[in-house]
Motif scaffolding. Sequence first.
Motif, short mmCIF file in Angstrom:
data_model
loop_
_atom_site.label_atom_id
_atom_site.label_comp_id
_atom_site.label_asym_id
_atom_site.label_seq_id
_atom_site.Cartn_x
_atom_site.Cartn_y
_atom_site.Cartn_z
N ALA A 148 -25.03 29.55 -23.46
CA ALA A 148 -23.90 28.79 -23.99
C ALA A 148 -24.27 27.31 -24.11
CB ALA A 148 -22.67 28.96 -23.10
N SER A 149 -25.00 26.79 -23.11
CA SER A 149 -25.33 25.36 -23.17
C SER A 149 -26.40 25.09 -24.22
CB SER A 149 -25.76 24.84 -21.80
OG SER A 149 -27.10 25.09 -21.57
N ALA A 150 -27.14 26.13 -24.65
CA ALA A 150 -28.11 25.96 -25.73
C ALA A 150 -27.42 25.99 -27.09
CB ALA A 150 -29.16 27.06 -25.66
N ARG A 230 -17.36 28.23 -16.12
CA ARG A 230 -16.68 27.30 -17.05
C ARG A 230 -16.79 25.86 -16.54
NH1 ARG A 230 -12.90 29.61 -20.67
NH2 ARG A 230 -11.98 27.56 -20.84
N LEU A 233 -20.17 24.34 -17.07
CA LEU A 233 -20.43 23.92 -18.45
C LEU A 233 -19.63 22.67 -18.81
CD1 LEU A 233 -20.45 27.38 -20.22
CD2 LEU A 233 -22.30 25.75 -20.30
N ALA A 234 -18.33 22.70 -18.56
CA ALA A 234 -17.46 21.64 -19.07
C ALA A 234 -17.40 20.43 -18.16
CB ALA A 234 -16.05 22.20 -19.28
N TYR A 237 -19.15 17.10 -19.18
CA TYR A 237 -18.59 16.35 -20.30
C TYR A 237 -17.30 15.67 -19.90
CZ TYR A 237 -22.12 18.43 -23.21
OH TYR A 237 -23.33 18.78 -23.74
N ARG A 238 -16.54 16.36 -19.05
CA ARG A 238 -15.28 15.76 -18.59
C ARG A 238 -15.58 14.54 -17.72
NH1 ARG A 238 -12.73 20.40 -16.26
NH2 ARG A 238 -12.69 21.50 -18.24
N ILE B 4 -11.11 12.51 -24.36
CA ILE B 4 -11.98 13.65 -24.64
C ILE B 4 -11.23 14.67 -25.49
CG2 ILE B 4 -11.44 15.01 -22.60
CD1 ILE B 4 -14.63 15.27 -22.45
N ILE B 7 -12.21 21.02 -24.89
CA ILE B 7 -13.48 21.75 -24.75
C ILE B 7 -13.19 23.25 -24.69
CG2 ILE B 7 -15.46 22.15 -23.24
CD1 ILE B 7 -15.26 19.29 -22.33
N MET B 9 -15.01 27.39 -24.55
CA MET B 9 -16.19 28.21 -24.22
C MET B 9 -16.25 29.40 -25.17
SD MET B 9 -17.08 26.94 -21.20
CE MET B 9 -16.27 25.46 -20.67
N PRO B 10 -17.40 30.05 -25.25
CA PRO B 10 -17.46 31.27 -26.07
C PRO B 10 -16.39 32.26 -25.61
CG PRO B 10 -19.64 30.68 -25.31
CD PRO B 10 -18.70 29.74 -24.65
N PHE B 38 -19.83 27.00 -27.17
CA PHE B 38 -19.40 26.05 -26.15
C PHE B 38 -19.38 24.70 -26.85
CE2 PHE B 38 -21.31 23.13 -22.82
CZ PHE B 38 -20.07 22.76 -22.33
N PHE B 53 -21.83 21.60 -28.81
CA PHE B 53 -22.48 20.40 -28.27
C PHE B 53 -23.95 20.36 -28.67
CE2 PHE B 53 -19.04 20.58 -25.01
CZ PHE B 53 -18.50 19.36 -25.34
N ALA B 54 -24.56 21.52 -28.78
CA ALA B 54 -25.97 21.58 -29.15
C ALA B 54 -26.13 22.78 -30.07
CB ALA B 54 -26.83 21.75 -27.90
N GLY B 55 -27.37 23.10 -30.36
CA GLY B 55 -27.58 24.32 -31.13
C GLY B 55 -28.48 24.11 -32.31
N HIS B 205 -18.73 13.52 -28.28
CA HIS B 205 -17.53 14.31 -28.04
C HIS B 205 -16.33 13.45 -27.64
CE1 HIS B 205 -19.45 13.66 -24.25
NE2 HIS B 205 -18.34 13.98 -23.62
#
Lengths: 247, 229
Positions: A148-150, A230, A233-234, A237-238, B4, B7, B9-10, B38, B53-55, B205
Amino acid sequence: MGTASDIKLIDENGLRIDGRSPTELRPLKIETDVLDRADGSAYIEWGGNKILVAVYGPREAYPKHTQDIDKAVIKARYNMSAFSVDERKRPGPDRRSVEISKVISEALQAAVMVEQFPRAQIDVFIEVLQADAGTRIAGLTASSVALASAGIPMRDLVVGCAAGKVDGKIVLDLGKEEDNFGQADLPMGILARSGKIVLMQMDGDLTEDEFNQATELIMDATRRIYEIQREALAGKYRAMAIERGGE
Amino acid sequence: MAEIKQIVMPGDPIDSSLGKPRNGVYKCGDQQFCSEYFGIVQISDQSIDIVPFAGPYFPRRGDKVIGKVIEVGPSMWTVDINSPYYTLLHMNDTPWRANAGNIKKLLGVGDYVYAKVMTVNEIKESWITLKDVGLRKLEGGHITSIPAPKVPRIIGKGGSMVNMIKDATSTRIVVGQNGLIWVDGEPENVMTAISAIKMVEREAHTTGLTDRMQKYLEEIRSEKNGNSI
Protein backbone atom coordinates in the motif's frame (compact mmCIF):
# COMPACT_ATOMS: atom_id res chain seq x y z
CA MET A 1 2.81 -29.36 17.69
CA GLY A 2 4.85 -32.41 17.69
CA THR A 3 6.74 -32.96 20.89
CA ALA A 4 4.54 -33.81 23.82
CA SER A 5 5.80 -32.44 27.12
CA ASP A 6 4.80 -31.86 30.72
CA ILE A 7 5.11 -28.09 30.39
CA LYS A 8 1.92 -26.48 31.60
CA LEU A 9 0.97 -23.96 28.94
CA ILE A 10 -2.18 -22.68 30.61
CA ASP A 11 -2.24 -22.12 34.37
CA GLU A 12 -5.12 -22.58 36.84
CA ASN A 13 -6.28 -18.98 36.32
CA GLY A 14 -6.65 -19.61 32.59
CA LEU A 15 -3.66 -17.45 31.77
CA ARG A 16 -1.05 -18.51 29.23
CA ILE A 17 2.66 -19.01 29.72
CA ASP A 18 3.43 -15.36 28.90
CA GLY A 19 0.56 -14.08 31.05
CA ARG A 20 -1.89 -13.42 28.21
CA SER A 21 -5.57 -14.33 28.23
CA PRO A 22 -6.70 -16.80 25.53
CA THR A 23 -8.00 -14.00 23.29
CA GLU A 24 -5.14 -11.60 23.70
CA LEU A 25 -2.65 -10.69 20.95
CA ARG A 26 1.04 -10.21 21.51
CA PRO A 27 2.26 -6.60 21.35
CA LEU A 28 2.25 -5.45 17.72
CA LYS A 29 4.02 -2.53 16.10
CA ILE A 30 4.27 -1.62 12.41
CA GLU A 31 6.40 1.09 10.81
CA THR A 32 6.34 2.09 7.14
CA ASP A 33 8.88 3.54 4.69
CA VAL A 34 11.90 2.34 6.63
CA LEU A 35 14.01 1.77 3.50
CA ASP A 36 14.89 4.58 1.06
CA ARG A 37 15.83 2.49 -1.97
CA ALA A 38 12.70 0.35 -2.03
CA ASP A 39 9.46 1.55 -3.63
CA GLY A 40 7.64 0.61 -0.44
CA SER A 41 8.72 -0.95 2.83
CA ALA A 42 7.53 -1.91 6.28
CA TYR A 43 8.95 -3.19 9.54
CA ILE A 44 6.87 -5.23 11.93
CA GLU A 45 7.45 -6.28 15.51
CA TRP A 46 4.94 -8.84 16.64
CA GLY A 47 5.79 -10.43 19.98
CA GLY A 48 9.36 -11.62 19.46
CA ASN A 49 9.10 -11.50 15.65
CA LYS A 50 11.10 -8.83 13.88
CA ILE A 51 10.51 -8.73 10.14
CA LEU A 52 11.54 -6.30 7.42
CA VAL A 53 9.63 -6.15 4.12
CA ALA A 54 10.68 -4.36 0.93
CA VAL A 55 8.54 -3.98 -2.19
CA TYR A 56 9.95 -3.28 -5.66
CA GLY A 57 7.94 -2.74 -8.81
CA PRO A 58 5.82 -3.22 -10.74
CA ARG A 59 8.54 -3.69 -13.32
CA GLU A 60 8.84 -5.84 -16.43
CA ALA A 61 9.05 -9.47 -15.41
CA TYR A 62 12.33 -11.26 -16.05
CA PRO A 63 13.16 -13.96 -17.05
CA LYS A 64 10.71 -13.38 -19.85
CA HIS A 65 9.00 -16.78 -19.63
CA THR A 66 7.61 -15.83 -16.21
CA GLN A 67 5.62 -12.95 -17.74
CA ASP A 68 1.87 -13.22 -17.89
CA ILE A 69 0.39 -11.42 -20.88
CA ASP A 70 -2.71 -10.23 -19.01
CA LYS A 71 -1.63 -9.73 -15.44
CA ALA A 72 1.27 -9.07 -13.12
CA VAL A 73 2.97 -11.81 -11.16
CA ILE A 74 3.78 -11.30 -7.51
CA LYS A 75 7.07 -12.79 -6.43
CA ALA A 76 7.25 -12.89 -2.67
CA ARG A 77 10.47 -14.19 -1.17
CA TYR A 78 10.31 -15.24 2.45
CA ASN A 79 13.78 -15.59 3.90
CA MET A 80 14.92 -16.35 7.42
CA SER A 81 18.21 -14.88 8.52
CA ALA A 82 20.83 -17.27 9.82
CA PHE A 83 20.60 -15.54 13.20
CA SER A 84 16.80 -15.40 13.42
CA VAL A 85 16.42 -18.60 15.44
CA ASP A 86 18.14 -20.18 18.46
CA GLU A 87 20.29 -22.55 16.50
CA ARG A 88 21.90 -21.15 13.35
CA LYS A 89 19.68 -21.60 10.33
CA ARG A 90 21.47 -22.71 7.20
CA PRO A 91 21.05 -19.75 4.83
CA GLY A 92 19.21 -20.03 1.55
CA PRO A 93 15.82 -21.30 0.46
CA ASP A 94 14.66 -24.60 1.91
CA ARG A 95 11.46 -26.61 1.68
CA ARG A 96 9.73 -24.54 4.35
CA SER A 97 10.61 -21.07 3.05
CA VAL A 98 9.75 -21.99 -0.56
CA GLU A 99 6.32 -23.07 0.64
CA ILE A 100 5.78 -19.91 2.67
CA SER A 101 6.90 -17.72 -0.24
CA LYS A 102 4.34 -19.46 -2.43
CA VAL A 103 1.38 -19.12 -0.07
CA ILE A 104 2.19 -15.46 0.66
CA SER A 105 2.50 -14.69 -3.07
CA GLU A 106 -0.90 -16.23 -3.68
CA ALA A 107 -2.50 -14.41 -0.74
CA LEU A 108 -1.19 -11.05 -1.99
CA GLN A 109 -2.21 -11.83 -5.56
CA ALA A 110 -5.82 -11.92 -4.35
CA ALA A 111 -5.59 -8.39 -2.97
CA VAL A 112 -3.45 -6.59 -5.56
CA MET A 113 -5.11 -5.47 -8.81
CA VAL A 114 -2.71 -7.51 -10.89
CA GLU A 115 -4.76 -7.12 -14.08
CA GLN A 116 -3.65 -3.49 -14.28
CA PHE A 117 -0.04 -4.46 -14.98
CA PRO A 118 0.25 -7.00 -17.79
CA ARG A 119 3.73 -8.53 -18.22
CA ALA A 120 4.99 -7.02 -14.97
CA GLN A 121 6.26 -8.45 -11.72
CA ILE A 122 6.04 -7.11 -8.20
CA ASP A 123 8.80 -8.23 -5.87
CA VAL A 124 8.13 -8.57 -2.16
CA PHE A 125 11.16 -9.39 -0.04
CA ILE A 126 10.35 -10.61 3.45
CA GLU A 127 13.39 -10.84 5.68
CA VAL A 128 12.86 -12.45 9.07
CA LEU A 129 15.42 -10.94 11.43
CA GLN A 130 14.09 -12.62 14.55
CA ALA A 131 11.59 -15.45 14.61
CA ASP A 132 9.15 -16.24 17.40
CA ALA A 133 6.20 -18.22 15.98
CA GLY A 134 3.79 -16.87 13.41
CA THR A 135 6.34 -15.36 11.04
CA ARG A 136 4.35 -16.13 7.91
CA ILE A 137 1.30 -14.16 9.03
CA ALA A 138 3.45 -11.37 10.44
CA GLY A 139 5.28 -11.24 7.12
CA LEU A 140 1.99 -11.19 5.24
CA THR A 141 0.58 -8.40 7.42
CA ALA A 142 3.68 -6.28 6.86
CA SER A 143 3.77 -7.07 3.12
CA SER A 144 0.32 -5.67 2.52
CA VAL A 145 1.28 -2.46 4.36
CA ALA A 146 4.45 -2.19 2.27
CA LEU A 147 2.48 -2.71 -0.95
CA ALA A 148 0.00 0.00 0.00
CA SER A 149 2.81 2.42 0.83
CA ALA A 150 4.41 1.67 -2.56
CA GLY A 151 1.21 3.01 -4.16
CA ILE A 152 0.21 -0.29 -5.71
CA PRO A 153 -3.55 -0.54 -6.35
CA MET A 154 -5.22 -3.08 -4.11
CA ARG A 155 -8.76 -4.22 -3.44
CA ASP A 156 -8.16 -4.40 0.28
CA LEU A 157 -5.43 -4.76 2.88
CA VAL A 158 -4.48 -8.29 3.87
CA VAL A 159 -4.33 -9.06 7.55
CA GLY A 160 -2.73 -12.19 8.91
CA CYS A 161 -3.45 -13.82 12.24
CA ALA A 162 -3.16 -17.27 13.81
CA ALA A 163 -5.02 -19.27 16.41
CA GLY A 164 -4.36 -22.72 17.78
CA LYS A 165 -5.07 -25.34 20.37
CA VAL A 166 -3.00 -25.41 23.51
CA ASP A 167 -3.62 -27.75 26.46
CA GLY A 168 -6.99 -28.57 24.88
CA LYS A 169 -8.06 -24.94 24.69
CA ILE A 170 -8.43 -22.67 21.65
CA VAL A 171 -6.17 -19.62 21.97
CA LEU A 172 -5.29 -16.67 19.75
CA ASP A 173 -1.87 -15.82 18.36
CA LEU A 174 0.40 -18.64 19.50
CA GLY A 175 3.74 -17.86 21.12
CA LYS A 176 6.86 -19.94 20.56
CA GLU A 177 6.30 -22.47 23.36
CA GLU A 178 2.64 -22.84 22.48
CA ASP A 179 3.58 -23.42 18.85
CA ASN A 180 6.18 -26.05 19.78
CA PHE A 181 4.23 -27.91 22.44
CA GLY A 182 0.61 -27.15 21.51
CA GLN A 183 -1.76 -29.43 19.61
CA ALA A 184 -2.71 -27.30 16.59
CA ASP A 185 -1.78 -24.12 14.76
CA LEU A 186 -4.07 -22.36 12.28
CA PRO A 187 -2.59 -19.35 10.45
CA MET A 188 -4.98 -17.35 8.29
CA GLY A 189 -4.76 -14.40 5.92
CA ILE A 190 -7.89 -12.31 5.52
CA LEU A 191 -9.00 -9.39 3.36
CA ALA A 192 -9.72 -6.87 6.08
CA ARG A 193 -12.96 -5.32 4.88
CA SER A 194 -14.63 -8.13 2.99
CA GLY A 195 -13.52 -10.88 5.41
CA LYS A 196 -12.51 -13.19 2.54
CA ILE A 197 -9.87 -15.78 3.40
CA VAL A 198 -6.78 -15.67 1.17
CA LEU A 199 -4.42 -17.87 3.18
CA MET A 200 -5.20 -20.80 5.43
CA GLN A 201 -2.99 -23.59 6.62
CA MET A 202 -3.30 -25.98 9.51
CA ASP A 203 -0.80 -27.97 11.46
CA GLY A 204 -2.19 -30.49 13.95
CA ASP A 205 -5.80 -31.50 14.50
CA LEU A 206 -8.94 -29.54 15.33
CA THR A 207 -12.56 -30.67 15.50
CA GLU A 208 -15.14 -28.76 13.48
CA ASP A 209 -16.31 -26.86 16.56
CA GLU A 210 -12.78 -25.99 17.54
CA PHE A 211 -12.05 -24.86 14.01
CA ASN A 212 -15.07 -22.54 14.00
CA GLN A 213 -14.13 -21.18 17.38
CA ALA A 214 -10.57 -20.51 16.20
CA THR A 215 -11.82 -18.80 13.04
CA GLU A 216 -14.05 -16.55 15.09
CA LEU A 217 -11.15 -15.56 17.33
CA ILE A 218 -9.06 -14.76 14.27
CA MET A 219 -11.80 -12.72 12.59
CA ASP A 220 -12.20 -10.66 15.74
CA ALA A 221 -8.44 -10.09 16.09
CA THR A 222 -8.22 -9.13 12.43
CA ARG A 223 -10.14 -5.93 13.11
CA ARG A 224 -7.68 -4.93 15.82
CA ILE A 225 -4.66 -5.66 13.60
CA TYR A 226 -6.28 -3.79 10.69
CA GLU A 227 -6.51 -0.66 12.85
CA ILE A 228 -2.79 -0.92 13.62
CA GLN A 229 -2.03 -1.28 9.89
CA ARG A 230 -4.10 1.82 9.07
CA GLU A 231 -2.43 3.82 11.78
CA ALA A 232 1.02 2.76 10.55
CA LEU A 233 0.19 4.05 7.07
CA ALA A 234 -1.71 7.24 7.84
CA GLY A 235 -0.11 8.25 11.12
CA LYS A 236 2.97 9.72 9.50
CA TYR A 237 1.05 12.00 7.15
CA ARG A 238 -1.23 13.15 9.93
CA ALA A 239 1.74 13.87 12.21
CA MET A 240 3.36 15.92 9.46
CA ALA A 241 0.26 18.07 9.08
CA ILE A 242 0.09 18.71 12.83
CA GLU A 243 3.75 19.67 12.87
CA ARG A 244 3.21 22.14 10.06
CA GLY A 245 0.07 23.52 11.66
CA GLY A 246 1.96 24.17 14.88
CA GLU A 247 4.51 26.45 13.26
CA MET B 1 -2.08 26.67 8.65
CA ALA B 2 -1.78 23.40 6.81
CA GLU B 3 -4.94 21.40 6.70
CA ILE B 4 -4.84 17.76 5.73
CA LYS B 5 -7.06 16.19 3.12
CA GLN B 6 -8.98 13.00 3.88
CA ILE B 7 -6.69 9.95 3.84
CA VAL B 8 -8.03 6.63 2.53
CA MET B 9 -6.67 3.07 2.42
CA PRO B 10 -7.19 0.39 -0.21
CA GLY B 11 -10.73 -0.96 0.19
CA ASP B 12 -12.19 2.07 1.96
CA PRO B 13 -15.68 2.97 0.71
CA ILE B 14 -15.96 6.30 -1.10
CA ASP B 15 -18.87 8.61 -0.43
CA SER B 16 -20.17 9.03 -3.98
CA SER B 17 -22.77 11.62 -2.96
CA LEU B 18 -20.04 14.27 -3.28
CA GLY B 19 -19.38 13.64 -6.93
CA LYS B 20 -18.83 11.07 -9.64
CA PRO B 21 -16.04 8.61 -8.77
CA ARG B 22 -13.32 8.85 -11.42
CA ASN B 23 -9.68 7.78 -10.92
CA GLY B 24 -8.32 5.42 -8.30
CA VAL B 25 -11.62 3.76 -7.40
CA TYR B 26 -13.19 0.40 -8.20
CA LYS B 27 -16.69 -0.99 -7.93
CA CYS B 28 -16.95 -3.04 -4.76
CA GLY B 29 -20.67 -3.62 -4.60
CA ASP B 30 -23.90 -2.73 -6.35
CA GLN B 31 -23.85 1.00 -5.85
CA GLN B 32 -20.66 1.18 -3.89
CA PHE B 33 -17.22 2.44 -4.88
CA CYS B 34 -14.01 1.76 -2.96
CA SER B 35 -10.53 3.25 -3.05
CA GLU B 36 -7.80 1.20 -4.67
CA TYR B 37 -4.92 3.27 -3.33
CA PHE B 38 -3.46 4.51 -0.10
CA GLY B 39 -3.83 8.23 -0.77
CA ILE B 40 -5.99 11.29 -0.41
CA VAL B 41 -9.49 12.12 -1.64
CA GLN B 42 -9.62 14.96 -4.12
CA ILE B 43 -13.00 16.47 -4.94
CA SER B 44 -13.11 18.68 -8.02
CA ASP B 45 -16.08 19.86 -10.06
CA GLN B 46 -18.45 16.94 -9.63
CA SER B 47 -15.88 14.17 -9.64
CA ILE B 48 -13.91 12.34 -6.97
CA ASP B 49 -10.37 11.10 -7.49
CA ILE B 50 -8.10 9.15 -5.21
CA VAL B 51 -4.57 10.50 -5.52
CA PRO B 52 -2.02 7.97 -4.22
CA PHE B 53 0.95 9.22 -2.18
CA ALA B 54 3.37 7.26 -4.34
CA GLY B 55 3.24 4.79 -7.15
CA PRO B 56 4.33 4.02 -10.65
CA TYR B 57 3.68 6.12 -13.76
CA PHE B 58 1.58 4.68 -16.58
CA PRO B 59 1.98 6.22 -20.02
CA ARG B 60 -1.20 7.68 -21.48
CA ARG B 61 -1.59 8.92 -25.03
CA GLY B 62 -0.72 12.60 -25.29
CA ASP B 63 1.33 12.82 -22.07
CA LYS B 64 4.54 14.79 -22.35
CA VAL B 65 7.27 12.94 -20.53
CA ILE B 66 11.00 13.09 -19.89
CA GLY B 67 12.87 9.91 -20.72
CA LYS B 68 16.39 8.57 -20.64
CA VAL B 69 17.80 6.65 -23.58
CA ILE B 70 19.00 3.27 -22.34
CA GLU B 71 19.63 1.42 -25.56
CA VAL B 72 20.22 2.28 -29.21
CA GLY B 73 19.07 -0.13 -31.91
CA PRO B 74 19.45 0.06 -35.68
CA SER B 75 16.34 2.23 -36.10
CA MET B 76 14.91 2.68 -32.58
CA TRP B 77 15.86 3.94 -29.20
CA THR B 78 14.68 2.24 -26.02
CA VAL B 79 13.73 4.92 -23.52
CA ASP B 80 13.20 4.63 -19.77
CA ILE B 81 10.31 6.89 -18.77
CA ASN B 82 10.26 6.02 -15.06
CA SER B 83 7.47 3.52 -15.62
CA PRO B 84 7.20 -0.27 -15.17
CA TYR B 85 7.57 -0.61 -18.93
CA TYR B 86 10.19 0.82 -21.28
CA THR B 87 9.04 2.80 -24.29
CA LEU B 88 10.33 3.03 -27.87
CA LEU B 89 11.28 5.98 -30.04
CA HIS B 90 11.51 5.29 -33.76
CA MET B 91 13.87 7.36 -35.93
CA ASN B 92 10.98 8.41 -38.20
CA ASP B 93 9.31 10.03 -35.17
CA THR B 94 12.13 12.52 -34.73
CA PRO B 95 12.57 15.86 -36.52
CA TRP B 96 16.03 14.79 -37.72
CA ARG B 97 17.03 13.12 -40.96
CA ALA B 98 18.32 9.77 -39.82
CA ASN B 99 19.85 6.80 -41.58
CA ALA B 100 19.09 3.38 -40.19
CA GLY B 101 22.14 1.88 -38.53
CA ASN B 102 23.68 5.21 -37.66
CA ILE B 103 21.30 6.87 -35.23
CA LYS B 104 23.73 6.79 -32.32
CA LYS B 105 25.09 10.22 -33.24
CA LEU B 106 21.66 11.77 -32.82
CA LEU B 107 20.88 10.32 -29.39
CA GLY B 108 23.25 8.22 -27.32
CA VAL B 109 22.79 6.10 -24.23
CA GLY B 110 22.22 8.37 -21.21
CA ASP B 111 20.75 11.29 -23.16
CA TYR B 112 17.46 12.74 -21.98
CA VAL B 113 14.54 13.64 -24.24
CA TYR B 114 11.33 15.58 -23.71
CA ALA B 115 8.82 13.61 -25.75
CA LYS B 116 5.14 12.92 -26.23
CA VAL B 117 3.47 9.54 -25.81
CA MET B 118 2.10 8.67 -29.24
CA THR B 119 0.39 5.31 -28.67
CA VAL B 120 -0.15 2.82 -25.87
CA ASN B 121 -1.61 -0.62 -26.53
CA GLU B 122 -3.49 -3.02 -24.29
CA ILE B 123 -0.38 -4.81 -23.10
CA LYS B 124 1.13 -1.45 -22.15
CA GLU B 125 3.69 -1.27 -24.95
CA SER B 126 4.15 2.37 -25.89
CA TRP B 127 5.81 4.57 -28.50
CA ILE B 128 6.90 8.17 -28.08
CA THR B 129 7.54 10.93 -30.59
CA LEU B 130 9.68 14.06 -30.79
CA LYS B 131 7.61 15.57 -33.62
CA ASP B 132 5.69 18.36 -31.90
CA VAL B 133 6.23 21.90 -30.71
CA GLY B 134 8.58 22.11 -27.75
CA LEU B 135 9.70 18.49 -27.85
CA ARG B 136 13.46 18.05 -28.01
CA LYS B 137 16.62 16.52 -26.70
CA LEU B 138 17.40 17.98 -23.27
CA GLU B 139 20.97 19.26 -23.23
CA GLY B 140 22.75 20.25 -20.04
CA GLY B 141 20.79 20.83 -16.88
CA HIS B 142 19.94 18.57 -13.96
CA ILE B 143 17.34 15.85 -13.64
CA THR B 144 15.39 15.35 -10.44
CA SER B 145 12.38 13.16 -9.83
CA ILE B 146 9.21 13.07 -7.78
CA PRO B 147 6.46 10.45 -7.61
CA ALA B 148 4.28 10.76 -10.72
CA PRO B 149 1.01 11.23 -8.78
CA LYS B 150 2.43 14.47 -7.34
CA VAL B 151 3.14 16.10 -10.71
CA PRO B 152 -0.10 18.13 -10.72
CA ARG B 153 0.99 19.74 -7.44
CA ILE B 154 4.34 20.80 -8.92
CA ILE B 155 2.59 22.38 -11.88
CA GLY B 156 -0.12 24.01 -9.78
CA LYS B 157 -3.32 25.60 -11.08
CA GLY B 158 -2.58 26.69 -14.64
CA GLY B 159 1.14 26.31 -14.05
CA SER B 160 1.20 28.76 -11.13
CA MET B 161 3.52 26.73 -8.90
CA VAL B 162 6.17 25.88 -11.48
CA ASN B 163 6.13 29.42 -12.89
CA MET B 164 6.63 30.84 -9.42
CA ILE B 165 9.66 28.58 -8.85
CA LYS B 166 11.04 29.46 -12.30
CA ASP B 167 10.71 33.21 -11.71
CA ALA B 168 12.03 33.17 -8.16
CA THR B 169 15.11 31.08 -8.97
CA SER B 170 15.67 32.30 -12.57
CA THR B 171 15.98 28.75 -13.90
CA ARG B 172 14.49 26.91 -16.84
CA ILE B 173 12.29 24.00 -15.75
CA VAL B 174 10.61 21.25 -17.76
CA VAL B 175 8.20 18.97 -15.90
CA GLY B 176 7.37 15.58 -17.41
CA GLN B 177 4.04 13.92 -16.60
CA ASN B 178 6.05 10.90 -15.47
CA GLY B 179 7.63 12.72 -12.52
CA LEU B 180 11.03 13.50 -14.03
CA ILE B 181 11.92 17.20 -13.90
CA TRP B 182 14.69 18.92 -15.84
CA VAL B 183 16.17 22.07 -14.27
CA ASP B 184 18.74 24.29 -15.98
CA GLY B 185 20.45 27.49 -14.84
CA GLU B 186 23.21 28.67 -12.53
CA PRO B 187 24.24 25.78 -10.24
CA GLU B 188 23.22 27.71 -7.14
CA ASN B 189 19.79 28.53 -8.55
CA VAL B 190 19.31 24.94 -9.67
CA MET B 191 19.91 23.77 -6.10
CA THR B 192 17.34 26.24 -4.80
CA ALA B 193 14.80 25.16 -7.39
CA ILE B 194 15.36 21.49 -6.56
CA SER B 195 14.93 22.14 -2.85
CA ALA B 196 11.66 23.94 -3.62
CA ILE B 197 10.50 20.97 -5.72
CA LYS B 198 11.38 18.59 -2.90
CA MET B 199 9.34 20.72 -0.52
CA VAL B 200 6.29 20.37 -2.79
CA GLU B 201 6.89 16.61 -2.87
CA ARG B 202 6.98 16.39 0.94
CA GLU B 203 3.89 18.51 1.48
CA ALA B 204 1.82 17.60 -1.56
CA HIS B 205 -1.02 16.28 0.63
CA THR B 206 -1.59 19.55 2.50
CA THR B 207 -3.63 22.58 1.48
CA GLY B 208 -2.44 26.16 1.03
CA LEU B 209 0.85 25.01 -0.42
CA THR B 210 1.21 27.79 -3.02
CA ASP B 211 1.15 30.48 -0.33
CA ARG B 212 3.70 28.65 1.78
CA MET B 213 5.93 28.16 -1.26
CA GLN B 214 5.81 31.89 -1.99
CA LYS B 215 6.93 32.64 1.55
CA TYR B 216 9.69 30.02 1.33
CA LEU B 217 11.05 31.43 -1.93
CA GLU B 218 10.94 34.99 -0.62
CA GLU B 219 12.82 33.91 2.47
CA ILE B 220 15.56 32.33 0.37
CA ARG B 221 15.79 35.40 -1.83
CA SER B 222 16.11 37.81 1.09
CA GLU B 223 18.67 35.50 2.71
CA LYS B 224 20.73 35.55 -0.44
CA ASN B 225 20.53 39.34 -0.69
CA GLY B 226 21.51 39.63 2.95
CA ASN B 227 24.61 37.54 2.40
CA SER B 228 25.77 39.42 -0.67
CA ILE B 229 25.63 42.83 0.99
